[in-house]
Design a protein around this motif. Structure first.
Motif, short mmCIF file in Angstrom:
data_model
loop_
_atom_site.label_atom_id
_atom_site.label_comp_id
_atom_site.label_asym_id
_atom_site.label_seq_id
_atom_site.Cartn_x
_atom_site.Cartn_y
_atom_site.Cartn_z
N GLU A 105 0.83 -1.20 0.00
CA GLU A 105 0.00 0.00 0.00
C GLU A 105 0.87 1.27 0.00
O GLU A 105 0.65 2.18 -0.80
CB GLU A 105 -0.90 -0.02 1.23
CG GLU A 105 -2.03 1.01 1.15
CD GLU A 105 -2.86 1.00 2.43
OE1 GLU A 105 -3.24 -0.11 2.89
OE2 GLU A 105 -3.10 2.10 2.97
N VAL A 106 1.87 1.30 0.89
CA VAL A 106 2.75 2.47 0.95
C VAL A 106 3.50 2.63 -0.38
O VAL A 106 3.66 3.73 -0.90
CB VAL A 106 3.75 2.37 2.13
CG1 VAL A 106 4.77 3.50 2.10
CG2 VAL A 106 3.00 2.37 3.45
N ALA A 107 3.95 1.49 -0.95
CA ALA A 107 4.67 1.53 -2.23
C ALA A 107 3.80 2.10 -3.33
O ALA A 107 4.24 2.94 -4.13
CB ALA A 107 5.16 0.14 -2.60
N SER A 108 2.53 1.67 -3.38
CA SER A 108 1.70 2.18 -4.48
C SER A 108 1.31 3.63 -4.24
O SER A 108 1.18 4.39 -5.20
CB SER A 108 0.50 1.27 -4.78
OG SER A 108 -0.28 1.14 -3.64
N GLU A 109 1.16 4.04 -2.98
CA GLU A 109 0.91 5.47 -2.69
C GLU A 109 2.01 6.35 -3.27
O GLU A 109 1.77 7.44 -3.77
CB GLU A 109 0.94 5.71 -1.18
CG GLU A 109 -0.37 5.49 -0.44
CD GLU A 109 -0.10 5.50 1.08
OE1 GLU A 109 -0.86 4.82 1.76
OE2 GLU A 109 0.86 6.15 1.56
N HIS A 110 3.28 5.87 -3.14
CA HIS A 110 4.42 6.71 -3.52
C HIS A 110 5.08 6.29 -4.83
O HIS A 110 6.09 6.86 -5.22
CB HIS A 110 5.48 6.68 -2.41
CG HIS A 110 5.01 7.32 -1.14
ND1 HIS A 110 4.35 6.61 -0.16
CD2 HIS A 110 5.06 8.60 -0.71
CE1 HIS A 110 4.04 7.42 0.83
NE2 HIS A 110 4.45 8.63 0.53
N GLY A 111 4.55 5.27 -5.49
CA GLY A 111 5.15 4.79 -6.73
C GLY A 111 6.54 4.20 -6.55
O GLY A 111 7.41 4.34 -7.42
N CYS A 112 6.77 3.55 -5.39
CA CYS A 112 8.10 2.98 -5.07
C CYS A 112 8.17 1.50 -5.40
O CYS A 112 7.18 0.80 -5.28
CB CYS A 112 8.35 3.04 -3.56
SG CYS A 112 8.53 4.64 -2.90
N PRO A 113 9.36 1.02 -5.71
CA PRO A 113 9.54 -0.44 -5.77
C PRO A 113 9.51 -1.04 -4.36
O PRO A 113 9.65 -0.32 -3.37
CB PRO A 113 10.94 -0.61 -6.37
CG PRO A 113 11.44 0.74 -6.70
CD PRO A 113 10.58 1.75 -6.02
N VAL A 114 9.33 -2.36 -4.31
CA VAL A 114 9.27 -3.10 -3.04
C VAL A 114 10.41 -4.11 -3.02
O VAL A 114 10.72 -4.71 -4.05
CB VAL A 114 7.91 -3.84 -2.93
CG1 VAL A 114 7.89 -4.80 -1.76
CG2 VAL A 114 6.77 -2.83 -2.83
N ASP A 115 11.06 -4.26 -1.87
CA ASP A 115 12.14 -5.25 -1.76
C ASP A 115 12.08 -5.86 -0.37
O ASP A 115 12.45 -5.24 0.62
CB ASP A 115 13.49 -4.56 -1.99
CG ASP A 115 14.61 -5.56 -2.26
OD1 ASP A 115 14.49 -6.72 -1.79
OD2 ASP A 115 15.58 -5.19 -2.94
N LEU A 116 11.56 -7.11 -0.30
CA LEU A 116 11.29 -7.75 0.99
C LEU A 116 12.25 -8.89 1.28
O LEU A 116 12.65 -9.63 0.37
CB LEU A 116 9.86 -8.30 0.99
CG LEU A 116 8.74 -7.24 0.95
CD1 LEU A 116 7.41 -7.90 0.60
CD2 LEU A 116 8.65 -6.51 2.29
#
Ligand SMILES: [Zn+2]
Length: 353
Positions: free
Chosen positions: A139-150
């Motif tokens: 959710e936070v990633a799509s709010e800010h247009g960021c990639p995700v790395d888990l």
């Protein structure tokens, strides 16, 4: 510049560093998160890895708990001071994102992105509700247009299937790693999981040099199985001389060497995992040794990639068209007739490959 005797390659990219704990193994007691210490170690670690050839680096940094945003602030300062030498980006790793304690973590994660962390990450398996954690990160990633790395050890195929279902179609991309547990699953389960990750476009970052503090397992993900399922696999260094690996070298060529020697990848495919696929996993434009492509290059002595992965001491690193690091090693054999017969230097010095 005259590069005769050198092999010119697309520069490696470091997909999985830990800038806030790097080079902390020699200090007594727990890792210092003092801002000046973190900035100094993050800068030194990045320069070390730049010397190996990595002109772009993605570093995971813990946020929240007692550290607050201090370590991230310090790594972002290091990022600024290194501009023109190497491109360092930070992944914010919050501890808990669900339940009562999660509200703080979530606020901290949003602040991290506003401050300049360009990727959101963390360890969902350490949250009491791993699926809720992944939902919050996405959710936070799509709010800010960021990639995700888990981070995940990938021991639970059902959890990975849920992650793949949630991550499917996310733009920009979703990366998980180091996934050491995938190799312990029965072959058919691992294979189905790999298919799901491939279908969702999730990249896997493996850590052949031993792992990192964000994951418990040491084993490397089943690289060949993932690749044959169509998953993009990149290899990172993980821990660089912190308590989880006091001897970590942070050398992408060593990661590629291990993929070739322990996992049976062709040298070209092994090098791809630390260069072309690594850059793609980081969302960076492709590099080829051709006009019109970014001048992110590594020159190593020799004429074959296999030789470079076997050992490459001498390296010239180019970032944005400029030489930013140069290493040359010399060796001499003292008065040995056997060395002379092979034309190896016995007096004076000869540059090593
Ligand atoms: Zn890690």
């Amino acid at each position: 510049m005259d590069l005769s005797g050198y092999l010119l390659l697309p520069a490696p990219a470091e997909v999985h560093a830990h800038a806030d704990t790097a080079l902390s193994a020699d200090a007594d007691g727990p890792v210092s998160y003092d801002a000046q210490d973190v900035q100094r170690r993050a800068t030194e670690a990045t320069l070390l890895q730049l010397g190996h050839g990595a002109t772009a680096l993605r570093a995971h940094v813990r946020v929240g708990d007692v550290k607050g945003l201090g370590a991230l602030t310090a790594v972002l300062r290091a990022r600024r001071s290194l501009r023109g030498l190497a491109e360092l980006t930070a992944v914010a790793m919050p501890r808990v994102l669900t339940g009562v304690a999660g509200a703080d973590g979530l606020a901290m994660l949003r602040d991290s992105v506003k401050m300049g962390a360009s990727v959101v990450g963390g360890c969902p398996d350490l949250d009491p509700d791993p699926t809720g954690y992944v939902e919050a990160v996405l959710e936070v990633a799509s709010e800010h247009g960021c990639p995700v790395d888990l981070h995940t050890d990938a021991t639970d195929p059902a959890r990975l299937a849920r992650l793949a279902a949630m991550a499917g179609g996310m733009r920009p991309g979703v990366t998980i790693g180091p996934c050491g547990g995938l190799g312990d699953l029965p072959a058919d389960v691992a294979s189905r999981t790999a298919d799901r990750l491939a279908a969702a476009g999730v990249s896997v970052v493996c850590l052949p040099q031993g792992g990192c503090a964000g994951a418990e397992r040491r084993g490397t993900a089943p690289v060949r199985l993932l690749r044959s399922a169509g998953v993009r696999v990149a290899a990172g260094s993980g821990a660089l001389r912190d308590t989880s690996n006091p001897v970590g070298r942070g050398d992408p060529l060593e990661a590629a060497y291990l993929l070739a020697s322990h996992h049976g990848l062709r040298p070209e495919d092994a090098y791809d995992a630390v260069s072309t696929s690594a850059r793609a996993a980081l969302g960076l434009p492709e590099v080829r040794v051709e006009a019109g492509f970014p001048a992110e290059l590594l020159a190593v002595r020799g004429d074959r990639l296999a030789g470079a992965l076997s050992l490459a001491y001498s390296r010239i690193v180019v970032h944005r068209g400029r030489v930013v690091a140069r290493t040359s090693a010399v060796r001499e054999y003292c008065n040995s007739a056997a060395a002379a017969e092979l034309g190896l230097p016995r007096q004076g010095r000869g540059e090593l490959s």
